[in-house]
Design an enzyme around this catalytic site. Structure first.
Site, PDB file in Angstrom:
ATOM      1  CG  HIS A 156      -1.853  -1.074   1.405  1.00 37.94           C
ATOM      2  ND1 HIS A 156      -1.756  -2.018   2.399  1.00 37.94           N
ATOM      3  CD2 HIS A 156      -2.966  -1.387   0.697  1.00 37.94           C
ATOM      4  CE1 HIS A 156      -2.776  -2.863   2.295  1.00 37.94           C
ATOM      5  NE2 HIS A 156      -3.517  -2.513   1.279  1.00 37.94           N
ATOM      6  CD  GLN A 191       1.320  -4.261 -12.926  1.00 36.71           C
ATOM      7  OE1 GLN A 191       2.399  -4.650 -12.459  1.00 36.71           O
ATOM      8  NE2 GLN A 191       1.187  -3.881 -14.161  1.00 36.71           N
TER       9      GLN A 191
END
Ligand code: AMP
Length: 270
Positions: A31, A142
């Site tokens: 993150h 991704q």
């Protein structure tokens, strides 16, 4: 750093060129890599922390999903985030919803088969968040390849005024893709889970050595993953259509494995 607890708090923010990072919290370095990129490319960064109930199935981990909010806020402050949006579910879903969004049929399968309704919930919350945050750019990992492709399609189909920025997968020191769900793994399970990056690495090496046929590449991966419960291990193109051979710069190896009760996703973009 401002903390916005309601849509009204968020709408009162005066900011331009917003980079947005939607998360479910329990923040990790994956993150933080999205946040760092958002900081580098925008004037102001907004992170949302919201465990969205509508994307969880009845038997999934909604009620046990980790919620270390204080720690998350500290991490965001240190990372230079401008505002964190931490709504309660009833402020994002004040009424019985009348409009629903369906993910595109050609991007279903894989996670959609295993988690019916999951992507409907994802699109519902992401569109609400985009409308509230009004970002210039939004950052997605991704790691969640199918989610990324479906969100890109929603933006394209609905002419949403936001640029989706795909970000590479961050891995832990041992190669396991970082995930908030890794905390569910016992030390033994974690050792077993390392077969996932090992399988993807082996496929990657074999591809670099000249093997391009899907069945051969997937067999190499499958051998390493055994005896784990593989939910899928597939070679597809970036429209999620199964491929017989790798198409350079248009291929994805998708893998989902269950270790104990924990589902782990990983993938390789080739
Ligand atoms: P989550 O909190 O799991 O909903 O994830 C929020 C965002 O972080 C999504 O766009 C994920 O794809 C992204 N993300 C999660 N894990 C990773 C990782 N290991 N590397 C890069 N991005 C990640």
């Amino acid at each position: 750093m401002q903390i916005c607890k309601t849509p009204v708090d968020l709408q009162a923010l005066k900011a331009q060129n917003i980079g947005f990072v939607p998360t479910m919290g329990a923040l990790h370095a994956g993150h933080l890599s999205l946040i760092e990129r958002a900081r580098a490319e925008n004037d102001f960064v907004i992170v949302s922390i919201f465990v969205n109930p509508t994307q969880f199935g009845a038997n999934e981990d909604f009620s046990t999903y980790p919620h270390p909010l204080e720690k998350d806020l500290e991490l965001c402050a240190k990372a230079g985030v401008g505002a964190v949006f931490t709504p309660q579910a009833d402020s994002l879903y004040p009424f019985k919803e009348a409009i629903s969004l369906n993910p595109p049929k050609d991007l279903l399968g894989f996670e959609a088969d295993l988690r019916p309704g999951h992507f409907n919930g994802v699109l519902q919350v992401v569109l609400k968040l985009f409308n509230l945050v009004r970002p210039t750019k939004a950052y997605f990992g991704q790691k969640d390849a199918q989610q990324l492709l479906i969100i890109q399609r929603m933006v394209q189909d609905l002419f949403l005024p936001v640029e989706i920025v795909p970000c590479p997968i961050l891995r832990d020191f041992d190669g396991l893709a970082l995930s908030s769900r890794n905390v569910y793994l016992s030390p033994e399970q974690r050792q077993l889970a390392l077969k996932i990056p090992k399988a993807l690495n082996t496929i990657h090496e074999a591809y670099k050595a000249g093997i391009t046929q899907g069945t051969n590449l997937l067999a190499l991966g499958q051998e390493i993953l055994s005896p784990l419960e593989v939910q899928y291990l597939s070679l597809v193109n970036r429209q999620l259509i199964p491929l017989e051979h790798i198409e350079p710069n248009n291929s994805l190896i998708l893998v989902a494995v269950r270790v104990g009760t924990t589902r782990l996703l990983d993938n390789l973009w080739l």
